[in-house]
Design an enzyme around this catalytic site. Structure first.
Site, PDB file in Angstrom:
ATOM      1  N   GLN A  42      -5.117  -7.861 -13.016  1.00 25.08           N
ATOM      2  CA  GLN A  42      -4.535  -8.872 -13.902  1.00 25.08           C
ATOM      3  C   GLN A  42      -3.032  -8.655 -14.077  1.00 25.08           C
ATOM      4  O   GLN A  42      -2.245  -9.606 -14.116  1.00 25.08           O
ATOM      5  CB  GLN A  42      -5.221  -8.819 -15.287  1.00 25.08           C
ATOM      6  CG  GLN A  42      -6.719  -9.081 -15.235  1.00 25.08           C
ATOM      7  CD  GLN A  42      -7.534  -7.806 -15.120  1.00 25.08           C
ATOM      8  OE1 GLN A  42      -7.144  -6.886 -14.419  1.00 25.08           O
ATOM      9  NE2 GLN A  42      -8.672  -7.762 -15.808  1.00 25.08           N
ATOM     10  N   ASN A  65      -5.738   1.698  -9.167  1.00 19.32           N
ATOM     11  CA  ASN A  65      -7.055   1.877  -8.547  1.00 19.32           C
ATOM     12  C   ASN A  65      -7.228   0.901  -7.380  1.00 19.32           C
ATOM     13  O   ASN A  65      -6.295   0.209  -6.964  1.00 19.32           O
ATOM     14  CB  ASN A  65      -8.164   1.708  -9.586  1.00 19.32           C
ATOM     15  CG  ASN A  65      -8.113   0.336 -10.253  1.00 19.32           C
ATOM     16  OD1 ASN A  65      -7.566  -0.624  -9.707  1.00 19.32           O
ATOM     17  ND2 ASN A  65      -8.695   0.229 -11.434  1.00 19.32           N
ATOM     18  N   GLN A 110      -5.814  17.641  -8.386  1.00 16.03           N
ATOM     19  CA  GLN A 110      -5.888  16.374  -7.662  1.00 16.03           C
ATOM     20  C   GLN A 110      -7.288  15.782  -7.713  1.00 16.03           C
ATOM     21  O   GLN A 110      -7.468  14.575  -7.821  1.00 16.03           O
ATOM     22  CB  GLN A 110      -5.473  16.572  -6.197  1.00 16.03           C
ATOM     23  CG  GLN A 110      -3.986  16.635  -5.974  1.00 16.03           C
ATOM     24  CD  GLN A 110      -3.255  15.434  -6.534  1.00 16.03           C
ATOM     25  OE1 GLN A 110      -3.540  14.301  -6.171  1.00 16.03           O
ATOM     26  NE2 GLN A 110      -2.330  15.669  -7.438  1.00 16.03           N
ATOM     27  N   HIS A 113      -8.397  13.288 -10.447  1.00 15.25           N
ATOM     28  CA  HIS A 113      -7.846  11.935 -10.459  1.00 15.25           C
ATOM     29  C   HIS A 113      -8.924  10.881 -10.245  1.00 15.25           C
ATOM     30  O   HIS A 113      -8.962   9.841 -10.908  1.00 15.25           O
ATOM     31  CB  HIS A 113      -6.819  11.773  -9.338  1.00 15.25           C
ATOM     32  CG  HIS A 113      -5.423  12.103  -9.747  1.00 15.25           C
ATOM     33  ND1 HIS A 113      -4.758  11.466 -10.758  1.00 15.25           N
ATOM     34  CD2 HIS A 113      -4.546  13.021  -9.266  1.00 15.25           C
ATOM     35  CE1 HIS A 113      -3.546  11.965 -10.890  1.00 15.25           C
ATOM     36  NE2 HIS A 113      -3.393  12.914 -10.003  1.00 15.25           N
ATOM     37  N   GLU A 177      -0.379  13.147   1.124  1.00 19.33           N
ATOM     38  CA  GLU A 177       0.478  12.662   0.039  1.00 19.33           C
ATOM     39  C   GLU A 177       1.257  13.829  -0.572  1.00 19.33           C
ATOM     40  O   GLU A 177       2.470  13.762  -0.738  1.00 19.33           O
ATOM     41  CB  GLU A 177      -0.388  11.989  -1.028  1.00 19.33           C
ATOM     42  CG  GLU A 177       0.379  11.504  -2.233  1.00 19.33           C
ATOM     43  CD  GLU A 177      -0.541  10.991  -3.332  1.00 19.33           C
ATOM     44  OE1 GLU A 177      -0.026  10.330  -4.265  1.00 19.33           O
ATOM     45  OE2 GLU A 177      -1.765  11.262  -3.290  1.00 19.33           O
ATOM     46  N   HIS A 178       0.530  14.881  -0.951  1.00 14.82           N
ATOM     47  CA  HIS A 178       1.155  16.084  -1.506  1.00 14.82           C
ATOM     48  C   HIS A 178       0.865  17.263  -0.579  1.00 14.82           C
ATOM     49  O   HIS A 178      -0.282  17.472  -0.192  1.00 14.82           O
ATOM     50  CB  HIS A 178       0.582  16.413  -2.887  1.00 14.82           C
ATOM     51  CG  HIS A 178       0.647  15.289  -3.863  1.00 14.82           C
ATOM     52  ND1 HIS A 178      -0.443  14.481  -4.149  1.00 14.82           N
ATOM     53  CD2 HIS A 178       1.674  14.819  -4.625  1.00 14.82           C
ATOM     54  CE1 HIS A 178      -0.088  13.574  -5.053  1.00 14.82           C
ATOM     55  NE2 HIS A 178       1.187  13.750  -5.346  1.00 14.82           N
ATOM     56  N   ASP A 211       4.325  15.721 -10.765  1.00 13.84           N
ATOM     57  CA  ASP A 211       3.726  14.638 -11.552  1.00 13.84           C
ATOM     58  C   ASP A 211       4.460  14.420 -12.867  1.00 13.84           C
ATOM     59  O   ASP A 211       4.589  13.294 -13.340  1.00 13.84           O
ATOM     60  CB  ASP A 211       2.264  14.973 -11.880  1.00 13.84           C
ATOM     61  CG  ASP A 211       1.348  14.865 -10.681  1.00 13.84           C
ATOM     62  OD1 ASP A 211       1.792  14.389  -9.626  1.00 13.84           O
ATOM     63  OD2 ASP A 211       0.173  15.260 -10.803  1.00 13.84           O
ATOM     64  N   GLU A 266      18.977 -16.951  28.340  1.00 12.27           N
ATOM     65  CA  GLU A 266      17.725 -17.109  27.598  1.00 12.27           C
ATOM     66  C   GLU A 266      17.192 -18.539  27.677  1.00 12.27           C
ATOM     67  O   GLU A 266      16.106 -18.827  27.180  1.00 12.27           O
ATOM     68  CB  GLU A 266      17.920 -16.728  26.125  1.00 12.27           C
ATOM     69  CG  GLU A 266      18.141 -15.239  25.907  1.00 12.27           C
ATOM     70  CD  GLU A 266      18.158 -14.865  24.431  1.00 12.27           C
ATOM     71  OE1 GLU A 266      18.502 -15.739  23.595  1.00 12.27           O
ATOM     72  OE2 GLU A 266      17.811 -13.718  24.118  1.00 12.27           O
ATOM     73  N   HIS A 271      22.149 -23.198  21.773  1.00 17.81           N
ATOM     74  CA  HIS A 271      22.908 -22.035  21.329  1.00 17.81           C
ATOM     75  C   HIS A 271      24.236 -21.953  22.094  1.00 17.81           C
ATOM     76  O   HIS A 271      25.296 -21.712  21.511  1.00 17.81           O
ATOM     77  CB  HIS A 271      22.110 -20.743  21.579  1.00 17.81           C
ATOM     78  CG  HIS A 271      21.030 -20.485  20.582  1.00 17.81           C
ATOM     79  ND1 HIS A 271      19.977 -21.331  20.390  1.00 17.81           N
ATOM     80  CD2 HIS A 271      20.854 -19.440  19.720  1.00 17.81           C
ATOM     81  CE1 HIS A 271      19.171 -20.837  19.460  1.00 17.81           C
ATOM     82  NE2 HIS A 271      19.689 -19.685  19.038  1.00 17.81           N
TER      83      HIS A 271
END
Length: 293
Positions: A42, A65, A110, A113, A177-178, A211, A266, A271
């Site tokens: 939302q 998420n 981690q 999470h 990621e880490h 973090d 071309e 052009h």
């Protein structure tokens, strides 16, 4: 919000479900112009299309998420997004000098999470892997978030490597990621790693420090996308705009003639003729004669 404000964005909005006083204070201190007390898909819709006093935003960034990720994929193109982030990941490269208790704690940090989070240990010492597994069980027994963390640990894994070179190669292939380096020569090992969202060198450089205020930005690439992208920065809010101005017709003739030649190679006659309009009067007449002949 700080990153967007630093980049020079004229209006910055923050979205957070059920914001506490601390959240609202943080948004104020960061320089946000407004806070939308909505989260999930939302919030992405509200920021992308506008609602009430919230204007349609040009850039939407930040983790969430699976529903947030799905919503961001739907509005990408209508506005810019930072990335389609997957479950959080941590990979620890360790050798026999590492502390099993610290490694287990960092893996669980981690794991709590999300049940889909990925805690990974890449190690050159088989005994250390056994010690870490023991520590995981002991720490899970007293961890308030154990119901989530335990499921994530089940999906994590350890890799026993023959040497540190193999450990580095595996880490670079995963592109976590880490990435934590807990080895004797942590600095040297870290310099040889090329694919990661955020790098944490040495056992004192806990990922949780990143973090909560130090080190790399907390919004980082997941799912191996660190091989071609990086964490959130001011560059997510900056556009590269190019422009051209020509005031000297004589000095620009080499460019004009090159444009004419390349356009015809071309097969783009329109052009070529547009470029020929920039030829000097004699040159334009000669070009017209050449086309008629």
């Amino acid at each position: 919000a700080v990153t967007a404000v630093t980049a020079g964005c004229k209006e910055v909005w923050v979205a957070s479900p059920r914001p506490t006083e601390v959240t609202m204070a943080a948004a104020y201190v960061a320089g946000a112009d407004g806070l939308l007390a909505v989260g999930g898909a939302q919030a992405i819709a509200a920021l992308a299309y506008g609602v009430g006093g919230v204007p349609p935003c040009d850039v939407i960034v930040g983790p969430g998420n699976m529903w947030v990720t799905a919503a961001k994929s739907l509005v990408a193109g209508l506005c810019a997004i930072d990335m389609l982030a997957g479950p959080s990941e941590v990979l620890v490269i360790a050798d026999g000098s590492a502390n099993a208790k610290i490694i287990a704690a960092d893996l669980l940090a981690q794991a709590e999470h999300d049940t889909e989070a990925r805690p990974i240990l890449v190690c050159t010492d088989e005994g250390l892997i056994d010690e870490v597994n023991k520590e995981l069980q002991e720490q899970l027994a007293v961890l308030p978030t154990a119901p989530v963390a335990r499921e994530a640990v089940k999906k994590g894994f350890a890799v026993l490597c023959s040497d540190i070179d193999e450990a580095i190669a595996i880490s670079n292939r995963v592109g976590p990621e880490h990435l934590e380096i807990q080895t004797e020569d942590a600095d040297g090992v870290g310099k040889r790693c090329s694919n990661y969202g955020g790098l944490f060198v040495g056992e004192l450089a806990a990922e949780v420090m990143g973090d909560y205020g130090a080190g790399p930005n907390h919004v980082l690439p997941t799912g191996g996308t660190s091989k071609y992208s990086g964490g959130l920065s001011v560059f997510n809010f900056i556009r590269i705009r190019t422009w051209m101005r020509i005031d000297d017709a004589t000095a620009s003739q080499t460019l004009v003639q090159d444009a004419v030649a390349l356009a015809r190679l071309e097969g783009l006659e329109g052009h070529a003729r547009a470029a020929e309009c920039r030829l000097p009067p004699d040159g334009e007449r000669d070009a017209k004669k050449a086309r008629k002949s």
